[in-house]
Motif scaffolding. Structure first.
Motif, PDB file in Angstrom:
ATOM      1  N   GLN A 220       0.885  -1.164   0.000  1.00 36.11           N
ATOM      2  CA  GLN A 220       0.000   0.000   0.000  1.00 36.11           C
ATOM      3  C   GLN A 220       0.928   1.220   0.000  1.00 36.11           C
ATOM      4  O   GLN A 220       2.016   1.181   0.574  1.00 36.11           O
ATOM      5  CB  GLN A 220      -0.888  -0.013   1.238  1.00 36.11           C
TER       6      GLN A 220
ATOM      7  N   ASP B  60       1.206   5.588   0.280  1.00 35.12           N
ATOM      8  CA  ASP B  60       0.595   6.855   0.663  1.00 35.12           C
ATOM      9  C   ASP B  60       0.993   7.907  -0.380  1.00 35.12           C
ATOM     10  O   ASP B  60       2.148   8.299  -0.453  1.00 35.12           O
ATOM     11  CB  ASP B  60       1.126   7.228   2.054  1.00 35.12           C
TER      12      ASP B  60
ATOM     13  N   GLU C 291     -18.018   7.633  -4.289  1.00 29.28           N
ATOM     14  CA  GLU C 291     -17.196   7.642  -3.085  1.00 29.28           C
ATOM     15  C   GLU C 291     -16.169   6.516  -3.226  1.00 29.28           C
ATOM     16  O   GLU C 291     -16.543   5.350  -3.353  1.00 29.28           O
ATOM     17  CB  GLU C 291     -18.093   7.402  -1.871  1.00 29.28           C
ATOM     18  N   ILE C 292     -14.909   6.876  -3.297  1.00 27.16           N
ATOM     19  CA  ILE C 292     -13.843   5.884  -3.505  1.00 27.16           C
ATOM     20  C   ILE C 292     -12.941   5.900  -2.284  1.00 27.16           C
ATOM     21  O   ILE C 292     -12.519   6.978  -1.832  1.00 27.16           O
ATOM     22  CB  ILE C 292     -13.043   6.220  -4.789  1.00 27.16           C
ATOM     23  N   THR C 293     -12.639   4.720  -1.731  1.00 25.28           N
ATOM     24  CA  THR C 293     -11.794   4.693  -0.527  1.00 25.28           C
ATOM     25  C   THR C 293     -10.372   4.217  -0.823  1.00 25.28           C
ATOM     26  O   THR C 293      -9.458   4.495  -0.067  1.00 25.28           O
ATOM     27  CB  THR C 293     -12.416   3.799   0.565  1.00 25.28           C
ATOM     28  N   LYS C 294     -10.191   3.478  -1.934  1.00 26.53           N
ATOM     29  CA  LYS C 294      -8.843   3.033  -2.307  1.00 26.53           C
ATOM     30  C   LYS C 294      -8.729   2.839  -3.799  1.00 26.53           C
ATOM     31  O   LYS C 294      -9.721   2.561  -4.479  1.00 26.53           O
ATOM     32  CB  LYS C 294      -8.484   1.706  -1.620  1.00 26.53           C
TER      33      LYS C 294
ATOM     34  N   GLU D 203      -7.156  11.506  -3.182  1.00 22.06           N
ATOM     35  CA  GLU D 203      -6.803  11.618  -1.760  1.00 22.06           C
ATOM     36  C   GLU D 203      -7.109  10.334  -0.981  1.00 22.06           C
ATOM     37  O   GLU D 203      -7.683  10.360   0.117  1.00 22.06           O
ATOM     38  CB  GLU D 203      -7.487  12.836  -1.117  1.00 22.06           C
ATOM     39  N   VAL D 204      -6.727   9.203  -1.595  1.00 17.97           N
ATOM     40  CA  VAL D 204      -6.878   7.887  -0.937  1.00 17.97           C
ATOM     41  C   VAL D 204      -5.584   7.095  -1.158  1.00 17.97           C
ATOM     42  O   VAL D 204      -4.784   7.448  -2.021  1.00 17.97           O
ATOM     43  CB  VAL D 204      -8.079   7.102  -1.519  1.00 17.97           C
TER      44      VAL D 204
ATOM     45  N   GLU E  26     -15.126  -1.517   1.718  1.00 17.61           N
ATOM     46  CA  GLU E  26     -14.222  -0.628   0.973  1.00 17.61           C
ATOM     47  C   GLU E  26     -14.753  -0.433  -0.454  1.00 17.61           C
ATOM     48  O   GLU E  26     -15.240  -1.364  -1.084  1.00 17.61           O
ATOM     49  CB  GLU E  26     -12.843  -1.297   0.925  1.00 17.61           C
ATOM     50  N   ARG E  27     -14.651   0.808  -0.959  1.00 15.13           N
ATOM     51  CA  ARG E  27     -15.093   1.108  -2.333  1.00 15.13           C
ATOM     52  C   ARG E  27     -13.857   1.390  -3.186  1.00 15.13           C
ATOM     53  O   ARG E  27     -13.211   2.421  -3.037  1.00 15.13           O
ATOM     54  CB  ARG E  27     -16.058   2.293  -2.328  1.00 15.13           C
ATOM     55  N   VAL E  28     -13.570   0.468  -4.093  1.00 18.68           N
ATOM     56  CA  VAL E  28     -12.261   0.423  -4.749  1.00 18.68           C
ATOM     57  C   VAL E  28     -12.356   0.780  -6.229  1.00 18.68           C
ATOM     58  O   VAL E  28     -13.196   0.243  -6.954  1.00 18.68           O
ATOM     59  CB  VAL E  28     -11.633  -0.980  -4.583  1.00 18.68           C
TER      60      VAL E  28
ATOM     61  N   GLY F  91     -15.344  -5.966  -0.315  1.00 20.56           N
ATOM     62  CA  GLY F  91     -15.406  -4.606  -0.836  1.00 20.56           C
ATOM     63  C   GLY F  91     -16.194  -4.582  -2.142  1.00 20.56           C
ATOM     64  O   GLY F  91     -16.629  -5.627  -2.632  1.00 20.56           O
TER      65      GLY F  91
END
Lengths: 197, 197
Positions: free
Chosen positions: A29, A31, B50-53, B73-74, B118-120, B145
């Motif tokens: 992962q 950042d 909405e995306i988390t990764k 920004e994920v 999680e929303r990928v 996810g």
């Protein structure tokens, strides 16, 4: 680089035998904000140098490499790593031994992407024994280019890579330098030298 | 994406059997400004989601992936690719067949980096038969996810990947779609449909 040091302290996992796992922000992962800051910091440290390309090695070098290339406004090249290879005339090849994985890989770069006179900044995620950095440097020099410097995200300063590279005449800039991973504790070079509380 | 289309036309090299070589800006040497624009374009196309990764696969997916993750920004996760593997309980594994390399790889992601819910967004450099994208999607779903969409830099629209992914219910956004590489000429889907002169 304080941001990186904090991240290493908070998320780094010490495994046995000098191995530091940072797969939550660098090796699996990633950042993106930290990577951007890494790119900015390398650019600051090598400001004043005329750099024409950034060279790194797949896979974990690519994210810090592309962010550095973006800041420097030059292309990134990533060397490919393979176990064995059908040689062709179009590529530079160097053998690189990995102490961690106990295997030799061949790293390759297409000849067309490094021109004679090119001034190359090498960027990599980790520095331990310096094998990968030396291999990348030899490729640049085979091509008739020069190595402006070597930018390392995390240096394991208890291994000889930095010293060997400096003895060979290369400028090395490491964003954090780890003095020891003994007893599962991460300590930094600056701490050991008493520069930080 | 016009910038990318121009780059493909100017620097892409058509090899035999439907292979397009773009190693001057995407697969070996990388153009950091183009990669940043790719990240911005994916972010624009998936705005409102909405995306988390972001999830990609080593090595050529990492640069477009990290730029997309920066814009969104994920964090970015890159799946690792290996020929064979000692299984552990900590990783998701999927088999992916590469038609280009005629080999099956196992792709892996650590379980700790994809949480249920999680929303990928999946990002990759090329789409041909869709094998890699399906493998990545199965990993997201194994983790509980959901796949928000699949962002592709260059699609070979004469191969079935896009159709198969859409039939399976995934949203696919390709920044350029190549209709044909026949006779060494690169033509785009939009041209064939008469949308461009």
């Amino acid at each position: 680089m304080e941001l990186l040091r904090q991240k290493v302290l908070k998320e780094g996992i010490v495994l046995g035998q000098g191995v530091l796992k940072v797969d939550s922000f660098l090796n699996h992962q990633m950042d993106p904000f930290l990577m951007r800051e890494v790119g900015r910091e390398f650019t600051r440290r090598f400001s004043g140098e005329e750099i024409t390309k950034v060279l790194t090695i797949e896979s974990s070098g690519i994210a810090p490499g592309i962010m550095t290339a973006l800041e420097l406004e030059v292309p990134l090249i990533f060397a490919r790593k393979q176990k064995s290879l059908t040689l062709t005339e179009d590529i530079y090849v160097e053998k690189v031994y990995s102490f961690t994985k106990k295997e030799t890989n061949e790293i390759t770069v297409s000849k067309k992407f490094i021109a004679p006179g090119e001034r190359v900044l090498i960027v990599d995620d980790f520095l331990a024994n310096g094998e990968a950095a030396f291999g990348l440097a030899r490729i640049v020099e085979q091509a008739g280019g020069s190595v402006v410097g070597i930018g390392i995200v995390i240096e394991k300063a208890f291994q000889p890579g930095n010293r060997l590279l400096q003895e060979a005449g290369y400028r090395v800039e490491s964003l954090v330098r780890i003095a020891s991973l003994e007893d599962g504790r991460i300590s930094f070079v600056e701490e050991e030298e008493g520069l930080l509380s």
